[in-house]
Design an enzyme around this catalytic site. Structure first.
Site, PDB file in Angstrom:
ATOM      1  N   GLN A   9      -1.615 -16.776 -15.789  1.00  0.00           N
ATOM      2  CA  GLN A   9      -1.167 -15.601 -15.027  1.00  0.00           C
ATOM      3  C   GLN A   9      -2.399 -14.787 -14.609  1.00  0.00           C
ATOM      4  O   GLN A   9      -3.472 -14.941 -15.206  1.00  0.00           O
ATOM      5  CB  GLN A   9      -0.186 -14.818 -15.931  1.00  0.00           C
ATOM      6  CG  GLN A   9       0.291 -13.499 -15.417  1.00  0.00           C
ATOM      7  CD  GLN A   9      -0.610 -12.380 -15.837  1.00  0.00           C
ATOM      8  OE1 GLN A   9      -1.307 -12.468 -16.846  1.00  0.00           O
ATOM      9  NE2 GLN A   9      -0.623 -11.322 -15.055  1.00  0.00           N
ATOM     10  N   LYS A  44      -5.194 -13.253 -16.837  1.00  0.00           N
ATOM     11  CA  LYS A  44      -5.811 -14.087 -17.871  1.00  0.00           C
ATOM     12  C   LYS A  44      -7.221 -14.524 -17.464  1.00  0.00           C
ATOM     13  O   LYS A  44      -7.584 -14.482 -16.282  1.00  0.00           O
ATOM     14  CB  LYS A  44      -4.939 -15.326 -18.151  1.00  0.00           C
ATOM     15  CG  LYS A  44      -3.525 -14.981 -18.586  1.00  0.00           C
ATOM     16  CD  LYS A  44      -3.524 -14.216 -19.885  1.00  0.00           C
ATOM     17  CE  LYS A  44      -2.152 -13.894 -20.446  1.00  0.00           C
ATOM     18  NZ  LYS A  44      -1.181 -13.289 -19.583  1.00  0.00           N
ATOM     19  N   HIS A  50      -4.000 -16.171 -24.643  1.00  0.00           N
ATOM     20  CA  HIS A  50      -5.126 -15.238 -24.501  1.00  0.00           C
ATOM     21  C   HIS A  50      -6.457 -15.912 -24.825  1.00  0.00           C
ATOM     22  O   HIS A  50      -7.475 -15.222 -24.862  1.00  0.00           O
ATOM     23  CB  HIS A  50      -4.981 -14.067 -25.495  1.00  0.00           C
ATOM     24  CG  HIS A  50      -3.784 -13.210 -25.281  1.00  0.00           C
ATOM     25  ND1 HIS A  50      -3.431 -12.193 -26.144  1.00  0.00           N
ATOM     26  CD2 HIS A  50      -2.859 -13.190 -24.303  1.00  0.00           C
ATOM     27  CE1 HIS A  50      -2.334 -11.595 -25.721  1.00  0.00           C
ATOM     28  NE2 HIS A  50      -1.960 -12.196 -24.609  1.00  0.00           N
ATOM     29  N   TYR A 109      13.476 -42.274 -10.038  1.00  0.00           N
ATOM     30  CA  TYR A 109      14.822 -41.714 -10.224  1.00  0.00           C
ATOM     31  C   TYR A 109      15.457 -42.147 -11.543  1.00  0.00           C
ATOM     32  O   TYR A 109      16.660 -42.223 -11.667  1.00  0.00           O
ATOM     33  CB  TYR A 109      15.707 -42.036  -9.015  1.00  0.00           C
ATOM     34  CG  TYR A 109      15.332 -41.146  -7.841  1.00  0.00           C
ATOM     35  CD1 TYR A 109      15.434 -39.757  -7.947  1.00  0.00           C
ATOM     36  CD2 TYR A 109      14.846 -41.676  -6.654  1.00  0.00           C
ATOM     37  CE1 TYR A 109      15.061 -38.926  -6.905  1.00  0.00           C
ATOM     38  CE2 TYR A 109      14.460 -40.848  -5.601  1.00  0.00           C
ATOM     39  CZ  TYR A 109      14.575 -39.467  -5.739  1.00  0.00           C
ATOM     40  OH  TYR A 109      14.199 -38.638  -4.717  1.00  0.00           O
ATOM     41  N   ARG A 162      11.500 -37.325 -16.464  1.00  0.00           N
ATOM     42  CA  ARG A 162      10.925 -38.627 -16.077  1.00  0.00           C
ATOM     43  C   ARG A 162       9.929 -39.104 -17.142  1.00  0.00           C
ATOM     44  O   ARG A 162       9.415 -38.304 -17.926  1.00  0.00           O
ATOM     45  CB  ARG A 162      10.181 -38.501 -14.745  1.00  0.00           C
ATOM     46  CG  ARG A 162      11.092 -38.195 -13.584  1.00  0.00           C
ATOM     47  CD  ARG A 162      10.333 -38.262 -12.255  1.00  0.00           C
ATOM     48  NE  ARG A 162      11.261 -38.110 -11.162  1.00  0.00           N
ATOM     49  CZ  ARG A 162      11.507 -36.960 -10.535  1.00  0.00           C
ATOM     50  NH1 ARG A 162      10.874 -35.852 -10.874  1.00  0.00           N
ATOM     51  NH2 ARG A 162      12.399 -36.904  -9.567  1.00  0.00           N
ATOM     52  N   ARG A 200       6.659 -28.156 -12.839  1.00  0.00           N
ATOM     53  CA  ARG A 200       5.410 -28.689 -12.279  1.00  0.00           C
ATOM     54  C   ARG A 200       4.588 -27.601 -11.577  1.00  0.00           C
ATOM     55  O   ARG A 200       5.117 -26.725 -10.908  1.00  0.00           O
ATOM     56  CB  ARG A 200       5.726 -29.792 -11.268  1.00  0.00           C
ATOM     57  CG  ARG A 200       6.332 -31.034 -11.896  1.00  0.00           C
ATOM     58  CD  ARG A 200       6.526 -32.111 -10.850  1.00  0.00           C
ATOM     59  NE  ARG A 200       7.313 -31.673  -9.729  1.00  0.00           N
ATOM     60  CZ  ARG A 200       8.598 -31.947  -9.555  1.00  0.00           C
ATOM     61  NH1 ARG A 200       9.259 -32.661 -10.445  1.00  0.00           N
ATOM     62  NH2 ARG A 200       9.235 -31.497  -8.506  1.00  0.00           N
ATOM     63  N   ASP A 227       0.043 -20.316 -29.666  1.00  0.00           N
ATOM     64  CA  ASP A 227       0.166 -19.556 -28.427  1.00  0.00           C
ATOM     65  C   ASP A 227      -1.263 -19.127 -28.080  1.00  0.00           C
ATOM     66  O   ASP A 227      -1.802 -18.164 -28.636  1.00  0.00           O
ATOM     67  CB  ASP A 227       1.085 -18.346 -28.612  1.00  0.00           C
ATOM     68  CG  ASP A 227       1.235 -17.543 -27.320  1.00  0.00           C
ATOM     69  OD1 ASP A 227       0.335 -17.631 -26.461  1.00  0.00           O
ATOM     70  OD2 ASP A 227       2.236 -16.815 -27.183  1.00  0.00           O
ATOM     71  N   PHE A 246       2.711 -10.720 -26.836  1.00  0.00           N
ATOM     72  CA  PHE A 246       3.605 -10.495 -25.705  1.00  0.00           C
ATOM     73  C   PHE A 246       4.953 -11.109 -26.086  1.00  0.00           C
ATOM     74  O   PHE A 246       5.005 -12.130 -26.770  1.00  0.00           O
ATOM     75  CB  PHE A 246       3.020 -11.162 -24.454  1.00  0.00           C
ATOM     76  CG  PHE A 246       3.871 -11.000 -23.233  1.00  0.00           C
ATOM     77  CD1 PHE A 246       4.186  -9.741 -22.750  1.00  0.00           C
ATOM     78  CD2 PHE A 246       4.348 -12.107 -22.546  1.00  0.00           C
ATOM     79  CE1 PHE A 246       4.971  -9.589 -21.615  1.00  0.00           C
ATOM     80  CE2 PHE A 246       5.126 -11.968 -21.402  1.00  0.00           C
ATOM     81  CZ  PHE A 246       5.433 -10.706 -20.941  1.00  0.00           C
TER      82      PHE A 246
HETATM   83  C1  LIG Z   1       0.586 -14.087 -25.941  1.00  0.00           C
HETATM   84  C2  LIG Z   1       1.320 -14.500 -24.700  1.00  0.00           C
HETATM   85  N1  LIG Z   1       2.187 -15.515 -24.779  1.00  0.00           N
HETATM   86  C3  LIG Z   1       2.850 -15.946 -23.683  1.00  0.00           C
HETATM   87  C4  LIG Z   1       2.684 -15.361 -22.451  1.00  0.00           C
HETATM   88  C5  LIG Z   1       3.474 -15.829 -21.292  1.00  0.00           C
HETATM   89  O1  LIG Z   1       2.669 -16.283 -20.248  1.00  0.00           O
HETATM   90  P1  LIG Z   1       3.185 -16.184 -18.734  1.00  0.00           P
HETATM   91  O2  LIG Z   1       3.131 -14.763 -18.326  1.00  0.00           O
HETATM   92  O3  LIG Z   1       2.226 -17.050 -17.987  1.00  0.00           O
HETATM   93  O4  LIG Z   1       4.573 -16.738 -18.729  1.00  0.00           O
HETATM   94  C6  LIG Z   1       1.775 -14.302 -22.323  1.00  0.00           C
HETATM   95  C7  LIG Z   1       1.560 -13.643 -21.017  1.00  0.00           C
HETATM   96  O5  LIG Z   1       1.018 -12.595 -20.881  1.00  0.00           O
HETATM   97  C8  LIG Z   1       1.092 -13.854 -23.468  1.00  0.00           C
HETATM   98  O6  LIG Z   1       0.254 -12.807 -23.407  1.00  0.00           O
END
Ligand SMILES: Cc1ncc(COP(=O)(O)O)c(C=O)c1O
Length: 415
Positions: free
Chosen positions: A199, A202, A176, A238, A231, A248, A173, A102
């Site tokens: 998301q 997922k 997935h 603060y 922080r 967050r 990354d 992605f």
């Molecule tokens: C391989 C990959 N990296 C990063 C992301 C980004 O995640 P998000 O959509 O939660 O920002 C995704 C989202 O589909 C993804 O498939």
């Protein structure tokens, strides 16, 4: 009379497959109501952050992925950005990413003023090609972002060895790869840091959300600071130490994510058992093949299940036509992503926004980056099935196999 549904014949699959996604029940309802009535809608309302829902989620999920630390954030894109900042990325640094992913894998790099260098994938497993990584290293290379594409682990032995040889960081990354393991160790624990997405599609979701993982205390503290407006834990509220955003996660998401983490082992196991059965069936049908499991892939917690379509054994039928015929039979097969990421207009038109690269440093001409394996896989070979189908039972697998077999046996109707 036509046999194939695409030509007006009867459909092979006439009922929904798998289990509806996302899954939820009483535990999620109860948790959400608890958040509501507690009036503690963000983790800062707790004296000890680890007692919050977000804190409990961080600990439970990090443990599940064999990581010592987890820092929950707003989404997967910002999880990657947060990891890059924590690891000390500098303007103009080059970071090597695969073409099959992605786009956020690479845009997160641009968002921290670094430059993604996009390389091809391996033909067998569809993961970042370690040889291509090695060939792309320059004096400006700072790190590698292997993507466990579809949840299938990238070759972490070779990636880590290359990184060590060249003094590079590795951020996985793992957006997935919830539940995936390489040689018995969870994805997200294999490089310096990992980034997951929560998301909704997922395999672990809170609607939106993300989590940064690491086994390094110093990196975890940096990620904590970068996700919390600079922080430091244990310091006055603060007092701010770095320029950083607010990434967050809310307690609503924390509550859902914590309860969903409890479901993950059963879901992962079920998906894998069904996938193994499906794989055996695929091997019996000419023209389709599973992605073989490397012995190092001890668990494939897939986000989408990938298999291969072999046009030459389908009398030259195109992948698009195969997918069209399968959709008519009642099985949606996607291509994963439309094209290699560098073919997106944002790269070809260099719409990078206000980047700040040192004088004389520039991104490559992405229109000239060739990734023939990724091109071929996305256009001609790769077939992706949604993970929730594999939460069903063997009858779901049999229905899918019957539908594929039916299209193969009647391919003449499509030519
Ligand atoms: C391989 C990959 N990296 C990063 C992301 C980004 O995640 P998000 O959509 O939660 O920002 C995704 C989202 O589909 C993804 O498939």
């Amino acid at each position: 009379m036509a046999k194939l549904a695409v030509n007006g014949g009867p459909q092979a699959i006439t009922r929904p497959l798998g289990r509806p996604w996302p899954e939820f029940g009483e535990p999620e309802e109860k948790a959400l109501m608890e958040v509501l009535h507690s009036r503690k809608w963000w983790r800062g309302a707790y004296e000890k952050a680890e007692d919050s829902w977000v804190g409990r989620f961080e600990n439970a999920f990090a443990r599940f992925q064999d990581c010592t630390y987890g820092i929950a954030v707003t989404n997967g894109t910002q999880a990657i950005e947060c990891a890059l900042k924590s690891i000390g990325i500098k303007p103009g640094d080059e970071v090597i990413c695969p073409a099959c992913t992605f786009v956020a894998t690479a845009t997160a790099v641009i968002l921290v003023n670094a430059i993604p260098i996009i390389v091809d994938i391996e033909p067998d497993y569809y993961q970042i090609d370690p040889d291509a990584v090695e060939a792309a290293i320059t004096p400006r290379t700072a790190g590698i972002i292997p993507v466990h594409y579809g949840g299938y682990p990238a070759d972490m032995d070779r990636i880590n060895a290359i990184a060590e040889r060249h003094g590079l960081f590795v951020i996985e990354d793992a957006c997935h790869a919830h539940g995936s393991q390489w040689k018995g160790k969870g994805c997200g624990s294999l490089g310096d840091m990992g980034a997951f997405s929560l998301q909704m599609g997922k395999t672990l979701t809170a609607g939106e959300g993300g989590i940064v993982t690491t086994n390094d205390r110093e990196l975890a503290e940096k990620a904590y600071s970068f996700h919390h407006i600079g922080r430091l834990s244990g310091r006055p509220f603060y007092e701010h130490h770095v320029v950083a955003s607010n990434l967050r996660m809310t307690e609503w998401q924390g509550a859902i994510a914590y309860e969903q983490t409890k479901r993950l082992p059963e879901q992962t196991e079920r998906r894998e058992a069904n996938a193994k059965y499906f794989e055996a069936g695929l091997r019996e049908i000419p023209g389709v093949a599973p992605i073989e499991r490397r012995p190092e892939v001890t668990r494939w917690g897939f986000y989408f299940y990938h298999f291969k379509f072999q046009s030459e054994q389908f009398e030259g039928l195109s992948l698009d036509r195969f997918r069209e015929a399968m959709a008519a039979e009642g099985l949606a097969i996607s291509s994963g992503h439309l094209h290699p990421i560098q073919k997106n207009p944002l790269f070809t038109n260099r719409n990078f926004g206000p980047v700040c690269w040192p004088a004389g440093v520039d991104a490559p001409d992405y229109s000239k980056i060739e990734t023939p394996v990724a091109d071929r896989v996305l256009a001609e070979e790769g077939c992706c099935l949604s993970h929730n189908i594999f939460l069903g039972d063997r009858s779901d697998m049999d229905l899918m196999l019957d539908a594929i077999r039916k299209v193969r046996e009647n391919v003449a109707e499509l030519l």
